[in-house]
Design a protein around this motif. Sequence first.
Motif, PDB file in Angstrom:
ATOM      1  N   THR A  38       0.822  -1.213   0.000  1.00  0.00           N
ATOM      2  CA  THR A  38       0.000   0.000   0.000  1.00  0.00           C
ATOM      3  C   THR A  38       0.856   1.263   0.000  1.00  0.00           C
ATOM      4  OG1 THR A  38      -1.759  -1.168   1.173  1.00  0.00           O
ATOM      5  CG2 THR A  38      -1.785   1.232   1.320  1.00  0.00           C
ATOM      6  N   TRP A  39       1.975   1.229   0.753  1.00  0.00           N
ATOM      7  CA  TRP A  39       2.774   2.452   0.909  1.00  0.00           C
ATOM      8  C   TRP A  39       3.317   2.997  -0.402  1.00  0.00           C
ATOM      9  CZ3 TRP A  39       7.699   1.533  -0.718  1.00  0.00           C
ATOM     10  CH2 TRP A  39       8.245   0.255  -0.548  1.00  0.00           C
ATOM     11  N   THR A  40       3.428   2.151  -1.442  1.00  0.00           N
ATOM     12  CA  THR A  40       3.917   2.679  -2.722  1.00  0.00           C
ATOM     13  C   THR A  40       2.957   3.722  -3.297  1.00  0.00           C
ATOM     14  OG1 THR A  40       2.898   0.901  -4.011  1.00  0.00           O
ATOM     15  CG2 THR A  40       5.166   0.542  -3.281  1.00  0.00           C
ATOM     16  N   GLY A  41       1.729   3.733  -2.772  1.00  0.00           N
ATOM     17  CA  GLY A  41       0.755   4.750  -3.198  1.00  0.00           C
ATOM     18  C   GLY A  41       1.185   6.166  -2.871  1.00  0.00           C
ATOM     19  N   ILE A  42       2.125   6.310  -1.934  1.00  0.00           N
ATOM     20  CA  ILE A  42       2.589   7.640  -1.554  1.00  0.00           C
ATOM     21  C   ILE A  42       3.149   8.386  -2.769  1.00  0.00           C
ATOM     22  CG2 ILE A  42       4.920   6.862  -0.833  1.00  0.00           C
ATOM     23  CD1 ILE A  42       3.114   9.530   1.090  1.00  0.00           C
TER      24      ILE A  42
ATOM     25  N   LYS B 143       1.995   4.288 -12.759  1.00  0.00           N
ATOM     26  CA  LYS B 143       2.088   3.057 -13.544  1.00  0.00           C
ATOM     27  C   LYS B 143       3.514   2.781 -14.010  1.00  0.00           C
ATOM     28  CE  LYS B 143       0.254   5.192 -17.725  1.00  0.00           C
ATOM     29  NZ  LYS B 143      -0.873   5.148 -18.670  1.00  0.00           N
ATOM     30  N   PHE B 144       4.344   3.815 -14.106  1.00  0.00           N
ATOM     31  CA  PHE B 144       5.731   3.589 -14.526  1.00  0.00           C
ATOM     32  C   PHE B 144       6.651   3.331 -13.328  1.00  0.00           C
ATOM     33  CE2 PHE B 144       3.884   6.452 -17.768  1.00  0.00           C
ATOM     34  CZ  PHE B 144       3.885   5.550 -18.817  1.00  0.00           C
ATOM     35  N   HIS B 145       6.342   3.960 -12.183  1.00  0.00           N
ATOM     36  CA  HIS B 145       7.251   3.888 -11.044  1.00  0.00           C
ATOM     37  C   HIS B 145       6.769   2.943  -9.944  1.00  0.00           C
ATOM     38  CE1 HIS B 145       7.731   7.737 -13.090  1.00  0.00           C
ATOM     39  NE2 HIS B 145       9.000   7.606 -12.826  1.00  0.00           N
ATOM     40  N   GLY B 146       5.487   2.608  -9.935  1.00  0.00           N
ATOM     41  CA  GLY B 146       4.979   1.758  -8.856  1.00  0.00           C
ATOM     42  C   GLY B 146       4.055   0.661  -9.349  1.00  0.00           C
ATOM     43  N   ARG B 147       3.946   0.545 -10.685  1.00  0.00           N
ATOM     44  CA  ARG B 147       3.120  -0.492 -11.324  1.00  0.00           C
ATOM     45  C   ARG B 147       1.646  -0.362 -11.001  1.00  0.00           C
ATOM     46  NH1 ARG B 147       6.211  -6.229 -10.793  1.00  0.00           N
ATOM     47  NH2 ARG B 147       8.259  -5.483 -10.234  1.00  0.00           N
TER      48      ARG B 147
ATOM     49  N   PHE C 123      17.512  14.286  -3.233  1.00  0.00           N
ATOM     50  CA  PHE C 123      16.990  13.903  -4.544  1.00  0.00           C
ATOM     51  C   PHE C 123      16.519  12.436  -4.493  1.00  0.00           C
ATOM     52  CE2 PHE C 123      17.313  13.039  -9.141  1.00  0.00           C
ATOM     53  CZ  PHE C 123      16.838  14.245  -9.670  1.00  0.00           C
ATOM     54  N   THR C 124      15.367  12.172  -5.072  1.00  0.00           N
ATOM     55  CA  THR C 124      14.788  10.821  -5.019  1.00  0.00           C
ATOM     56  C   THR C 124      15.573   9.846  -5.895  1.00  0.00           C
ATOM     57  OG1 THR C 124      12.623  11.867  -4.818  1.00  0.00           O
ATOM     58  CG2 THR C 124      12.652   9.500  -5.321  1.00  0.00           C
ATOM     59  N   LYS C 125      15.876   8.670  -5.330  1.00  0.00           N
ATOM     60  CA  LYS C 125      16.558   7.647  -6.118  1.00  0.00           C
ATOM     61  C   LYS C 125      15.555   6.674  -6.747  1.00  0.00           C
ATOM     62  CE  LYS C 125      20.565   4.573  -5.609  1.00  0.00           C
ATOM     63  NZ  LYS C 125      21.404   3.934  -4.582  1.00  0.00           N
ATOM     64  N   TYR C 126      14.623   6.169  -5.907  1.00  0.00           N
ATOM     65  CA  TYR C 126      13.607   5.235  -6.415  1.00  0.00           C
ATOM     66  C   TYR C 126      12.229   5.906  -6.378  1.00  0.00           C
ATOM     67  CZ  TYR C 126      17.463   2.018  -5.677  1.00  0.00           C
ATOM     68  OH  TYR C 126      18.690   1.417  -5.695  1.00  0.00           O
ATOM     69  N   LEU C 127      11.617   5.900  -5.172  1.00  0.00           N
ATOM     70  CA  LEU C 127      10.332   6.570  -4.998  1.00  0.00           C
ATOM     71  C   LEU C 127      10.468   7.571  -3.859  1.00  0.00           C
ATOM     72  CD1 LEU C 127       7.610   3.747  -5.099  1.00  0.00           C
ATOM     73  CD2 LEU C 127       8.026   5.493  -6.828  1.00  0.00           C
ATOM     74  N   MET C 128       9.705   8.657  -3.933  1.00  0.00           N
ATOM     75  CA  MET C 128       9.712   9.631  -2.838  1.00  0.00           C
ATOM     76  C   MET C 128       9.106   9.023  -1.568  1.00  0.00           C
ATOM     77  SD  MET C 128       7.387  13.044  -2.332  1.00  0.00           S
ATOM     78  CE  MET C 128       6.077  12.022  -1.623  1.00  0.00           C
ATOM     79  N   GLU C 129       9.835   9.101  -0.467  1.00  0.00           N
ATOM     80  CA  GLU C 129       9.283   8.908   0.885  1.00  0.00           C
ATOM     81  C   GLU C 129       8.393   7.682   1.097  1.00  0.00           C
ATOM     82  OE1 GLU C 129       7.618  12.539   2.650  1.00  0.00           O
ATOM     83  OE2 GLU C 129       8.747  13.678   1.177  1.00  0.00           O
ATOM     84  N   GLY C 130       8.951   6.498   0.789  1.00  0.00           N
ATOM     85  CA  GLY C 130       8.176   5.279   1.019  1.00  0.00           C
ATOM     86  C   GLY C 130       7.733   5.088   2.457  1.00  0.00           C
TER      87      GLY C 130
END
Length: 470
Positions: free
Chosen positions: A220-224, A228-232, A263-270
């Motif tokens: 769920t947290w990937t919703g932050i 569709k490109f970064h969190g499927r 600077f964000t590497k993967y996703l901002m603030e998981g």
Amino acid sequence: MRTIKKTLLLIILVMITVCIRAQDHNSKLRVLVLTDIENEPDDAQSMVRFLAYSNNWDVEGLIATTSVHQKKKVAAWRIKEIVSAYGQVRTNLLLHEKGYPDTNYLKSIIKESYPDFGMAAIGNGKDSEGSEWLIKTVDKEDNRPVWVLVWGGPNCLAQALWKVHMTRSPDDINKFVSKLRVYTISDQDDTGPWIRKTFPTLFYICSPGTHDRGAYHHATWTGISGDKFHGRFSGADFSIVDNPWLDKNIRKDHGPLGAQHPFTKYLMEGDSPSFLYLVDNGLGSPEYPNYGSWGGRYELYQPKTEKWFYEPETRPIWTNAEDEVMGIDSTFQTSNKATIWRWRKAYQNDFAARINWSIQPYKNANHPPVAKLAHPNNLHVKIGDTVLLNASPSTDPDGNQLSYEWIEYPEVGTYAARNTLKIEHEKTAKASFIAPNVTRPETIHIILAVSDNGTPALTRYQRVIVTVFP
Ligand SMILES: [Ca+2]
Ligand SMILES: [Ca+2]
């Protein structure tokens, strides 16, 4: 005589002040953070946001930990660095809201946990200043629960529980466990399953996903901050969580605290959903994860999908729940991530406003509206009644214009027949609907969202729970 009167008056004033202070203090939630900060930039990002909200809670610990991403080291130095930046702007934050904690106090509660991975850090000789601090915090003479927010692996919590388990009576263990509220960002080491198995009554919010099995995309947290490109998953606006937005609104020309947001590497603030869940904005209700909040929505069940976890789950936990929400492509999306991204604009604007607070005088910044109902939050009605919803007492401290939205939350409450509830005037201060047919008492959750027209626009909420009786 005059002196006596004056003295009496003074005593009464002091007593009132003490009472108000005590009340203020006790209404806050107690919060303790475990973070694998420095495994990648996102924990440092979350720490910046967390400190911008630190007046919401009684912050009682900031503990550097390991995780599957950082197995043999902990990085308390980085927490200290960000808290120091907070120290440079605290006075300015206090121009906007009261209650921001003292910088030296925050420094005094930064601790380190045992620098080893998962269960290797559990047992005799594995106590750390972090695990000892956690025990001490829970043991304090304070009846309020302690929210342990786990941004990495939970093995510091596991060691604390292990020690309590080995040294106390069953009653005292139960007392300790009952004071804990745990919110983890997936299982980032193998102690989560051990904790849940060993302490089956422990309040535990965990969105599934393990790094080892590449299954974070269930979480769920990937919703932050995903899309569709970064969190499927589809439907969410990535532009307001992407680096250009963060540079413009948080990092550049926004003072020393914002400048600490890397600077964000993967996703901002998981990890931020863990405390957005506890922001006192009228939307969420921490003891009810199924109600939904900026930190997502969770239901209590025993997950059956083994690949989401290190091992088959042994008990019910608060975990993935889905919302059906209109996405930015104007199609309905049904997903657990939507329980967070549906509020993305509101929580991003809110963060931007607080970073403005860190450098601007009051009149140059925006402050959230006060969402207020003209009636109780809980209404009892009968089939066919016209239910009047009224938010006209709402105000804004800056004198901004307000807009209103009444949102049915059909996934919450027992009455879940989508599209049969028609709210009249749903975008005005006063709205209404006809209580639907029911055969037994049913609950309907309606969210009032009040937004101002300041820059950035800010939103606050009230929840109306309507019980319809046949
Ligand atoms: Ca983390
Ligand atoms: Ca305002």
